[in-house]
Motif scaffolding. Structure first.
Motif, PDB file in Angstrom:
ATOM      1  N   ALA A   1     -76.526 -38.231  79.281  1.00  0.00           N
ATOM      2  CA  ALA A   1     -77.280 -38.291  80.540  1.00  0.00           C
ATOM      3  C   ALA A   1     -76.757 -37.302  81.573  1.00  0.00           C
ATOM      4  O   ALA A   1     -77.519 -36.809  82.413  1.00  0.00           O
ATOM      5  CB  ALA A   1     -77.224 -39.713  81.099  1.00  0.00           C
ATOM      6  N   LEU A   2     -75.469 -36.983  81.508  1.00  0.00           N
ATOM      7  CA  LEU A   2     -74.874 -36.049  82.466  1.00  0.00           C
ATOM      8  C   LEU A   2     -75.483 -34.650  82.349  1.00  0.00           C
ATOM      9  O   LEU A   2     -75.474 -33.875  83.300  1.00  0.00           O
ATOM     10  CB  LEU A   2     -73.355 -35.998  82.260  1.00  0.00           C
ATOM     11  N   ARG A   3     -76.023 -34.343  81.183  1.00  0.00           N
ATOM     12  CA  ARG A   3     -76.609 -33.020  80.947  1.00  0.00           C
ATOM     13  C   ARG A   3     -77.662 -32.670  82.001  1.00  0.00           C
ATOM     14  O   ARG A   3     -77.714 -31.553  82.500  1.00  0.00           O
ATOM     15  CB  ARG A   3     -77.223 -32.945  79.548  1.00  0.00           C
ATOM     16  N   GLU A   4     -78.506 -33.626  82.339  1.00  0.00           N
ATOM     17  CA  GLU A   4     -79.575 -33.383  83.306  1.00  0.00           C
ATOM     18  C   GLU A   4     -79.007 -32.954  84.650  1.00  0.00           C
ATOM     19  O   GLU A   4     -79.480 -32.002  85.263  1.00  0.00           O
ATOM     20  CB  GLU A   4     -80.442 -34.638  83.459  1.00  0.00           C
ATOM     21  N   ARG A   5     -77.968 -33.636  85.100  1.00  0.00           N
ATOM     22  CA  ARG A   5     -77.345 -33.282  86.381  1.00  0.00           C
ATOM     23  C   ARG A   5     -76.646 -31.928  86.311  1.00  0.00           C
ATOM     24  O   ARG A   5     -76.519 -31.237  87.325  1.00  0.00           O
ATOM     25  CB  ARG A   5     -76.357 -34.365  86.803  1.00  0.00           C
ATOM     26  N   ALA A   6     -76.177 -31.562  85.127  1.00  0.00           N
ATOM     27  CA  ALA A   6     -75.422 -30.317  84.969  1.00  0.00           C
ATOM     28  C   ALA A   6     -76.310 -29.074  84.988  1.00  0.00           C
ATOM     29  O   ALA A   6     -75.797 -27.959  85.117  1.00  0.00           O
ATOM     30  CB  ALA A   6     -74.631 -30.357  83.664  1.00  0.00           C
ATOM     31  N   THR A   7     -77.621 -29.250  84.884  1.00  0.00           N
ATOM     32  CA  THR A   7     -78.501 -28.072  84.856  1.00  0.00           C
ATOM     33  C   THR A   7     -78.417 -27.253  86.138  1.00  0.00           C
ATOM     34  O   THR A   7     -78.769 -26.079  86.141  1.00  0.00           O
ATOM     35  CB  THR A   7     -79.972 -28.465  84.589  1.00  0.00           C
ATOM     36  N   GLU A   8     -77.927 -27.855  87.211  1.00  0.00           N
ATOM     37  CA  GLU A   8     -77.802 -27.119  88.466  1.00  0.00           C
ATOM     38  C   GLU A   8     -76.608 -26.161  88.458  1.00  0.00           C
ATOM     39  O   GLU A   8     -76.579 -25.192  89.217  1.00  0.00           O
ATOM     40  CB  GLU A   8     -77.683 -28.098  89.640  1.00  0.00           C
ATOM     41  N   VAL A   9     -75.641 -26.388  87.583  1.00  0.00           N
ATOM     42  CA  VAL A   9     -74.428 -25.568  87.582  1.00  0.00           C
ATOM     43  C   VAL A   9     -74.736 -24.095  87.287  1.00  0.00           C
ATOM     44  O   VAL A   9     -74.331 -23.221  88.068  1.00  0.00           O
ATOM     45  CB  VAL A   9     -73.359 -26.143  86.619  1.00  0.00           C
ATOM     46  N   PRO A  10     -75.437 -23.756  86.198  1.00  0.00           N
ATOM     47  CA  PRO A  10     -75.726 -22.326  85.961  1.00  0.00           C
ATOM     48  C   PRO A  10     -76.546 -21.693  87.084  1.00  0.00           C
ATOM     49  O   PRO A  10     -76.340 -20.521  87.423  1.00  0.00           O
ATOM     50  CB  PRO A  10     -76.514 -22.325  84.650  1.00  0.00           C
ATOM     51  N   ARG A  11     -77.436 -22.469  87.676  1.00  0.00           N
ATOM     52  CA  ARG A  11     -78.210 -21.939  88.808  1.00  0.00           C
ATOM     53  C   ARG A  11     -77.292 -21.613  89.981  1.00  0.00           C
ATOM     54  O   ARG A  11     -77.451 -20.591  90.647  1.00  0.00           O
ATOM     55  CB  ARG A  11     -79.275 -22.951  89.234  1.00  0.00           C
ATOM     56  N   GLY A  12     -76.344 -22.499  90.237  1.00  0.00           N
ATOM     57  CA  GLY A  12     -75.388 -22.270  91.317  1.00  0.00           C
ATOM     58  C   GLY A  12     -74.522 -21.052  91.059  1.00  0.00           C
ATOM     59  O   GLY A  12     -74.227 -20.275  91.976  1.00  0.00           O
ATOM     60  N   ILE A  13     -74.116 -20.875  89.807  1.00  0.00           N
ATOM     61  CA  ILE A  13     -73.321 -19.692  89.441  1.00  0.00           C
ATOM     62  C   ILE A  13     -74.145 -18.431  89.648  1.00  0.00           C
ATOM     63  O   ILE A  13     -73.667 -17.440  90.218  1.00  0.00           O
ATOM     64  CB  ILE A  13     -72.820 -19.794  87.982  1.00  0.00           C
ATOM     65  N   ALA A  14     -75.395 -18.458  89.210  1.00  0.00           N
ATOM     66  CA  ALA A  14     -76.265 -17.283  89.371  1.00  0.00           C
ATOM     67  C   ALA A  14     -76.421 -16.940  90.851  1.00  0.00           C
ATOM     68  O   ALA A  14     -76.325 -15.767  91.242  1.00  0.00           O
ATOM     69  CB  ALA A  14     -77.625 -17.539  88.728  1.00  0.00           C
ATOM     70  N   ARG A  15     -76.632 -17.957  91.677  1.00  0.00           N
ATOM     71  CA  ARG A  15     -76.760 -17.706  93.127  1.00  0.00           C
ATOM     72  C   ARG A  15     -75.469 -17.122  93.687  1.00  0.00           C
ATOM     73  O   ARG A  15     -75.486 -16.210  94.510  1.00  0.00           O
ATOM     74  CB  ARG A  15     -77.110 -19.000  93.869  1.00  0.00           C
ATOM     75  N   ALA A  16     -74.337 -17.645  93.227  1.00  0.00           N
ATOM     76  CA  ALA A  16     -73.046 -17.184  93.749  1.00  0.00           C
ATOM     77  C   ALA A  16     -72.777 -15.724  93.407  1.00  0.00           C
ATOM     78  O   ALA A  16     -72.152 -15.008  94.189  1.00  0.00           O
ATOM     79  CB  ALA A  16     -71.912 -18.066  93.218  1.00  0.00           C
ATOM     80  N   THR A  17     -73.243 -15.266  92.245  1.00  0.00           N
ATOM     81  CA  THR A  17     -72.990 -13.877  91.853  1.00  0.00           C
ATOM     82  C   THR A  17     -73.843 -12.905  92.649  1.00  0.00           C
ATOM     83  O   THR A  17     -73.440 -11.762  92.850  1.00  0.00           O
ATOM     84  CB  THR A  17     -73.285 -13.640  90.355  1.00  0.00           C
ATOM     85  N   GLY A  18     -75.023 -13.354  93.058  1.00  0.00           N
ATOM     86  CA  GLY A  18     -75.946 -12.441  93.727  1.00  0.00           C
ATOM     87  C   GLY A  18     -76.611 -11.477  92.761  1.00  0.00           C
ATOM     88  O   GLY A  18     -77.320 -10.560  93.177  1.00  0.00           O
ATOM     89  N   PHE A  19     -76.389 -11.673  91.463  1.00  0.00           N
ATOM     90  CA  PHE A  19     -76.968 -10.805  90.432  1.00  0.00           C
ATOM     91  C   PHE A  19     -78.352 -11.292  90.035  1.00  0.00           C
ATOM     92  O   PHE A  19     -78.640 -12.489  90.088  1.00  0.00           O
ATOM     93  CB  PHE A  19     -76.108 -10.797  89.167  1.00  0.00           C
ATOM     94  N   GLU A  20     -79.155 -10.360  89.603  1.00  0.00           N
ATOM     95  CA  GLU A  20     -80.433 -10.701  88.970  1.00  0.00           C
ATOM     96  C   GLU A  20     -80.137 -11.229  87.570  1.00  0.00           C
ATOM     97  O   GLU A  20     -79.087 -10.922  86.998  1.00  0.00           O
ATOM     98  CB  GLU A  20     -81.333  -9.457  88.871  1.00  0.00           C
ATOM     99  N   LEU A  21     -81.068 -11.989  87.004  1.00  0.00           N
ATOM    100  CA  LEU A  21     -80.885 -12.561  85.673  1.00  0.00           C
ATOM    101  C   LEU A  21     -80.590 -11.479  84.629  1.00  0.00           C
ATOM    102  O   LEU A  21     -79.697 -11.638  83.789  1.00  0.00           O
ATOM    103  CB  LEU A  21     -82.111 -13.376  85.256  1.00  0.00           C
ATOM    104  N   ALA A  22     -81.286 -10.353  84.702  1.00  0.00           N
ATOM    105  CA  ALA A  22     -81.061  -9.260  83.746  1.00  0.00           C
ATOM    106  C   ALA A  22     -79.638  -8.716  83.867  1.00  0.00           C
ATOM    107  O   ALA A  22     -79.012  -8.366  82.862  1.00  0.00           O
ATOM    108  CB  ALA A  22     -82.076  -8.145  83.962  1.00  0.00           C
ATOM    109  N   GLU A  23     -79.108  -8.642  85.088  1.00  0.00           N
ATOM    110  CA  GLU A  23     -77.736  -8.171  85.287  1.00  0.00           C
ATOM    111  C   GLU A  23     -76.728  -9.152  84.691  1.00  0.00           C
ATOM    112  O   GLU A  23     -75.731  -8.737  84.089  1.00  0.00           O
ATOM    113  CB  GLU A  23     -77.440  -7.993  86.782  1.00  0.00           C
ATOM    114  N   ILE A  24     -76.996 -10.445  84.862  1.00  0.00           N
ATOM    115  CA  ILE A  24     -76.108 -11.463  84.303  1.00  0.00           C
ATOM    116  C   ILE A  24     -76.111 -11.380  82.781  1.00  0.00           C
ATOM    117  O   ILE A  24     -75.055 -11.419  82.138  1.00  0.00           O
ATOM    118  CB  ILE A  24     -76.524 -12.871  84.784  1.00  0.00           C
ATOM    119  N   GLU A  25     -77.298 -11.250  82.199  1.00  0.00           N
ATOM    120  CA  GLU A  25     -77.396 -11.147  80.735  1.00  0.00           C
ATOM    121  C   GLU A  25     -76.705  -9.890  80.218  1.00  0.00           C
ATOM    122  O   GLU A  25     -76.028  -9.922  79.191  1.00  0.00           O
ATOM    123  CB  GLU A  25     -78.864 -11.188  80.307  1.00  0.00           C
ATOM    124  N   ASP A  26     -76.858  -8.776  80.933  1.00  0.00           N
ATOM    125  CA  ASP A  26     -76.196  -7.532  80.541  1.00  0.00           C
ATOM    126  C   ASP A  26     -74.677  -7.671  80.625  1.00  0.00           C
ATOM    127  O   ASP A  26     -73.958  -7.250  79.715  1.00  0.00           O
ATOM    128  CB  ASP A  26     -76.672  -6.376  81.434  1.00  0.00           C
TER     129      ASP A  26
END
Length: 157
Positions: A112-137
């Motif tokens: 059940a914790l998985r559902e709450r954890a989905t916000e973590v990668p979003r928060g990391i992405a916001r913190a980097t300021g990178f676009e998704l393509a930059e993160i994947e690269d």
């Protein structure tokens, strides 16, 4: 092979890729600590949970397999699993086939914790300021770097 100019001082701290990676890792650690606080997980525990969440069936996973995926030895992994078990997120059981092997399974609370954890990668992405393509690269480049360093280590062994 990279070109090395004889007039450059490659022993400067700001020229060291290892330092840049370490500094980035420490900065990530700070952001993860903040994001994982609400989940009551440490970063290493979060990594364990990520591997366990990958299987939609929540099948038992041998500790050895977890260690291989996370690049952690059993001495590091065992305390993490004990803490996750104490928190009611996983269950550890000896394998019926091989008494030496321990399997890890998500509990209902862990799944059940998985559902709450989905916000973590979003928060990391916001913190980097990178676009998704930059993160994947960046992730792909770091994976290539890791593979190259692993190969270089094996070559020297």
């Amino acid at each position: 092979m990279t070109d090395i100019r004889p007039d450059e001082d490659f022993l400067r701290l700001d020229r060291q890729i290892c330092f840049s990676l370490n500094a980035a890792s420490r900065a990530f650690g700070s952001v993860y600590r903040t994001l994982l606080k609400d989940l009551d997980l440490t970063y290493p525990q979060y990594l364990v949970m990520l591997v366990l969440w990958e299987d939609p069936e929540h099948a038992a996973l041998p500790v050895k397999h977890l260690g291989e995926r996370l690049r952690l030895d059993s001495g590091t992994l065992s305390p993490l699993l004990k803490r996750l078990e104490a928190n009611g997120l996983v269950r550890r059981e000896r394998s019926a086939r091989d008494e030496r092997s321990v399997n890890v399974t998500l509990t209902e609370a862990g799944a059940a914790l998985r559902e709450r954890a989905t916000e973590v990668p979003r928060g990391i992405a916001r913190a980097t300021g990178f676009e998704l393509a930059e993160i994947e690269d960046l992730r792909e480049r770091l994976n290539r770097l890791t593979a190259a360093l692993d190969a270089a280590t094996l070559d020297r062994a």
